[in-house]
Motif scaffolding. Structure first.
Motif, PDB file in Angstrom:
ATOM      1  N   LYS A  54      18.492  12.978  44.246  1.00 11.22           N
ATOM      2  CA  LYS A  54      17.041  13.156  44.185  1.00 11.22           C
ATOM      3  C   LYS A  54      16.398  12.374  45.326  1.00 11.22           C
ATOM      4  CE  LYS A  54      14.098  13.950  40.441  1.00 11.22           C
ATOM      5  NZ  LYS A  54      13.850  13.758  39.036  1.00 11.22           N
ATOM      6  N   GLY A  55      15.660  13.076  46.181  1.00 11.27           N
ATOM      7  CA  GLY A  55      14.979  12.427  47.294  1.00 11.27           C
ATOM      8  C   GLY A  55      13.532  12.883  47.368  1.00 11.27           C
ATOM      9  N   SER A  56      12.646  11.989  47.795  1.00 15.09           N
ATOM     10  CA  SER A  56      11.226  12.341  47.872  1.00 15.09           C
ATOM     11  C   SER A  56      10.761  12.360  49.325  1.00 15.09           C
ATOM     12  CB  SER A  56      10.385  11.367  47.050  1.00 15.09           C
ATOM     13  OG  SER A  56      10.561  10.056  47.524  1.00 15.09           O
ATOM     14  N   PHE A  57       9.626  13.037  49.557  1.00 13.75           N
ATOM     15  CA  PHE A  57       9.062  13.130  50.899  1.00 13.75           C
ATOM     16  C   PHE A  57       7.545  13.235  50.819  1.00 13.75           C
ATOM     17  CE2 PHE A  57       9.854  17.469  49.529  1.00 13.75           C
ATOM     18  CZ  PHE A  57       8.696  18.131  49.885  1.00 13.75           C
ATOM     19  N   GLN A  58       6.880  12.927  51.938  1.00 14.86           N
ATOM     20  CA  GLN A  58       5.422  13.062  52.091  1.00 14.86           C
ATOM     21  C   GLN A  58       5.150  13.604  53.483  1.00 14.86           C
ATOM     22  OE1 GLN A  58       3.462   9.303  51.598  1.00 14.86           O
ATOM     23  NE2 GLN A  58       3.310   9.556  49.393  1.00 14.86           N
ATOM     24  N   ILE A  59       4.243  14.579  53.555  1.00 15.26           N
ATOM     25  CA  ILE A  59       3.841  15.143  54.846  1.00 15.26           C
ATOM     26  C   ILE A  59       2.323  15.313  54.818  1.00 15.26           C
ATOM     27  CG2 ILE A  59       4.056  17.066  56.453  1.00 15.26           C
ATOM     28  CD1 ILE A  59       6.731  17.755  55.046  1.00 15.26           C
ATOM     29  N   LYS A  60       1.629  14.746  55.802  1.00 15.35           N
ATOM     30  CA  LYS A  60       0.183  14.929  55.911  1.00 15.35           C
ATOM     31  C   LYS A  60      -0.073  16.203  56.711  1.00 15.35           C
ATOM     32  CE  LYS A  60      -4.028  12.381  56.301  1.00 15.35           C
ATOM     33  NZ  LYS A  60      -4.654  11.094  56.578  1.00 15.35           N
ATOM     34  N   LEU A  61      -0.830  17.120  56.132  1.00 15.77           N
ATOM     35  CA  LEU A  61      -1.091  18.431  56.729  1.00 15.77           C
ATOM     36  C   LEU A  61      -2.545  18.546  57.173  1.00 15.77           C
ATOM     37  CD1 LEU A  61       0.759  20.527  54.003  1.00 15.77           C
ATOM     38  CD2 LEU A  61       1.629  19.852  56.243  1.00 15.77           C
ATOM     39  N   PRO A  62      -2.824  19.368  58.175  1.00  9.96           N
ATOM     40  CA  PRO A  62      -4.199  19.514  58.659  1.00  9.96           C
ATOM     41  C   PRO A  62      -5.094  20.303  57.705  1.00  9.96           C
ATOM     42  CG  PRO A  62      -2.747  20.992  59.838  1.00  9.96           C
ATOM     43  CD  PRO A  62      -1.880  20.132  58.970  1.00  9.96           C
ATOM     44  N   ALA A  63      -4.493  21.082  56.794  1.00 12.77           N
ATOM     45  CA  ALA A  63      -5.258  21.905  55.851  1.00 12.77           C
ATOM     46  C   ALA A  63      -4.376  22.181  54.634  1.00 12.77           C
ATOM     47  CB  ALA A  63      -5.672  23.218  56.504  1.00 12.77           C
ATOM     48  N   ARG A  64      -4.979  22.730  53.586  1.00 10.72           N
ATOM     49  CA  ARG A  64      -4.227  23.074  52.378  1.00 10.72           C
ATOM     50  C   ARG A  64      -3.414  24.342  52.632  1.00 10.72           C
ATOM     51  NH1 ARG A  64      -3.948  22.665  46.652  1.00 10.72           N
ATOM     52  NH2 ARG A  64      -5.123  20.731  46.664  1.00 10.72           N
ATOM     53  N   PRO A  65      -2.095  24.288  52.418  1.00 11.91           N
ATOM     54  CA  PRO A  65      -1.262  25.465  52.664  1.00 11.91           C
ATOM     55  C   PRO A  65      -1.351  26.482  51.529  1.00 11.91           C
ATOM     56  CG  PRO A  65       0.097  23.664  51.909  1.00 11.91           C
ATOM     57  CD  PRO A  65      -1.300  23.124  52.045  1.00 11.91           C
ATOM     58  N   THR A  66      -0.977  27.710  51.846  1.00 13.58           N
ATOM     59  CA  THR A  66      -0.918  28.765  50.831  1.00 13.58           C
ATOM     60  C   THR A  66       0.476  28.871  50.230  1.00 13.58           C
ATOM     61  OG1 THR A  66      -0.453  30.408  52.539  1.00 13.58           O
ATOM     62  CG2 THR A  66      -2.757  30.116  51.876  1.00 13.58           C
ATOM     63  N   LYS A  67       1.485  28.383  50.974  1.00 14.56           N
ATOM     64  CA  LYS A  67       2.860  28.454  50.477  1.00 14.56           C
ATOM     65  C   LYS A  67       3.708  27.388  51.164  1.00 14.56           C
ATOM     66  CE  LYS A  67       5.323  32.235  51.452  1.00 14.56           C
ATOM     67  NZ  LYS A  67       5.983  33.552  51.404  1.00 14.56           N
ATOM     68  N   VAL A  68       4.652  26.813  50.394  1.00 15.78           N
ATOM     69  CA  VAL A  68       5.605  25.843  50.923  1.00 15.78           C
ATOM     70  C   VAL A  68       6.994  26.306  50.500  1.00 15.78           C
ATOM     71  CG1 VAL A  68       6.370  23.441  50.892  1.00 15.78           C
ATOM     72  CG2 VAL A  68       3.918  23.962  50.727  1.00 15.78           C
ATOM     73  N   GLU A  69       7.909  26.470  51.478  1.00 15.73           N
ATOM     74  CA  GLU A  69       9.256  26.960  51.179  1.00 15.73           C
ATOM     75  C   GLU A  69      10.307  26.010  51.743  1.00 15.73           C
ATOM     76  OE1 GLU A  69       9.640  31.522  51.450  1.00 15.73           O
ATOM     77  OE2 GLU A  69       8.247  30.902  53.043  1.00 15.73           O
ATOM     78  N   LEU A  70      11.253  25.658  50.914  1.00 14.91           N
ATOM     79  CA  LEU A  70      12.378  24.849  51.343  1.00 14.91           C
ATOM     80  C   LEU A  70      13.543  25.769  51.684  1.00 14.91           C
ATOM     81  CD1 LEU A  70      13.540  21.935  51.576  1.00 14.91           C
ATOM     82  CD2 LEU A  70      14.427  22.260  49.264  1.00 14.91           C
ATOM     83  N   ASP A  71      14.058  25.641  52.890  1.00  7.56           N
ATOM     84  CA  ASP A  71      15.207  26.425  53.354  1.00  7.56           C
ATOM     85  C   ASP A  71      15.060  27.908  52.997  1.00  7.56           C
ATOM     86  OD1 ASP A  71      17.673  26.935  54.510  1.00  7.56           O
ATOM     87  OD2 ASP A  71      18.807  26.306  52.748  1.00  7.56           O
ATOM     88  N   PRO A  72      13.987  28.560  53.470  1.00  8.63           N
ATOM     89  CA  PRO A  72      13.715  29.935  53.056  1.00  8.63           C
ATOM     90  C   PRO A  72      14.786  30.955  53.442  1.00  8.63           C
ATOM     91  CG  PRO A  72      12.307  29.335  54.885  1.00  8.63           C
ATOM     92  CD  PRO A  72      13.018  28.083  54.454  1.00  8.63           C
TER      93      PRO A  72
END
Length: 84
Positions: A54-72
């Motif tokens: 189990k690993g955690s992450f944080q990413i600051k984005l310029p805007a709210r995304p419509t979709k986030v995909e891990l290894d699509p």
């Protein structure tokens, strides 16, 4: 992968998440591709790091995304990959 989006006072969005892997040792390390879509043809590509089960992450984005995909494209993970 499970993730949350938090709107920030500066108008940006903080993406926080957790990558969970089953049947891996504590020292298992992998760099995983992530694709963040913002609508239309705008998207960002990057990586997140997974260490152990189990690993955690944080990413600051310029805007709210419509979709986030891990290894699509399933380059790294099995086809049983899911995003919540």
């Amino acid at each position: 992968m499970e993730y949350q989006l938090q709107d920030q006072p500066d108008g940006k969005t903080l993406l926080t998440g957790t990558v969970t892997q089953h049947n891996v040792p504590d020292d298992w390390f992998m760099i995983l591709p992530i694709v963040i879509s913002f609508g239309g043809k705008q998207e960002a590509r990057g990586t997140v790091y997974a260490l152990g089960p189990k690993g955690s992450f944080q990413i600051k984005l310029p805007a709210r995304p419509t979709k986030v995909e891990l290894d699509p494209h399933h380059w790294v993970l099995s086809e049983k990959t899911s995003t919540k």
